[in-house]
Design an enzyme around this catalytic site. Structure first.
Site, short mmCIF file in Angstrom:
data_model
loop_
_atom_site.label_atom_id
_atom_site.label_comp_id
_atom_site.label_asym_id
_atom_site.label_seq_id
_atom_site.Cartn_x
_atom_site.Cartn_y
_atom_site.Cartn_z
N GLU A 161 -0.38 -17.47 -9.17
CA GLU A 161 0.47 -16.44 -9.68
C GLU A 161 2.10 -16.81 -9.65
OE1 GLU A 161 -0.82 -12.67 -9.53
OE2 GLU A 161 -2.89 -12.98 -10.44
N TYR B 195 0.95 -1.25 -0.20
CA TYR B 195 -0.19 0.04 -0.04
C TYR B 195 0.90 1.13 0.26
CZ TYR B 195 -3.42 -3.30 1.33
OH TYR B 195 -4.22 -4.60 1.36
#
Length: 105
Positions: free
Chosen positions: A82, A23
DNA sequence: TACATGACTATCC
DNA sequence: GGGATAGCCATGT
């Protein structure tokens, strides 16, 4: 939809598959210190499948949270799909999978 | 307009 | 490395 959220989602789409970011990195990319606000915007995530919100984790290398279906469990699963594995609530080789934005390039 | 809340981060112990 | 505290900005009531 606020302008701030658009900025955040736009940044999320820049995250390539197999990588994760924090973030704080997003906030830095947006030239702001509103990491809390970034988390708030991502948390709303009205474009769940359109935005790889699961590729966003706290700088601590933990998993953080996930408002999507299945919660954190799904987030971990998606990352594993992923190539980003998680062990003991912490991303393996976090610094190695950490993605940095191309600020001003 | 003011108050409370939150997918966080940095600092201190 | 882990737990607790303070600072931070945007959003919703």
């Amino acid at each position: 939809m606020t302008s701030f959220q658009k900025e955040v989602y736009s940044a999320l789409r820049k995250i390539p598959r197999g990588f994760v970011t924090s973030y704080g990195e997003i906030a830095n990319y947006l030239d702001t210190k509103a990491v809390r606000a970034v988390g708030t915007a991502v948390g709303k995530n009205p474009n769940a499948p359109e935005v790889p919100c699961h590729r966003v984790v706290p700088i601590s290398g933990a998993i953080g949270k996930y408002s999507g279906k299945g919660g954190v469990s799904t987030k971990i699963r998606l990352l594993a799909e992923e190539g980003v594995f998680v062990e003991h609530d912490h991303i393996k080789d976090f610094s190695h999978h950490f993605y940095r934005f191309n600020k001003g390039v």
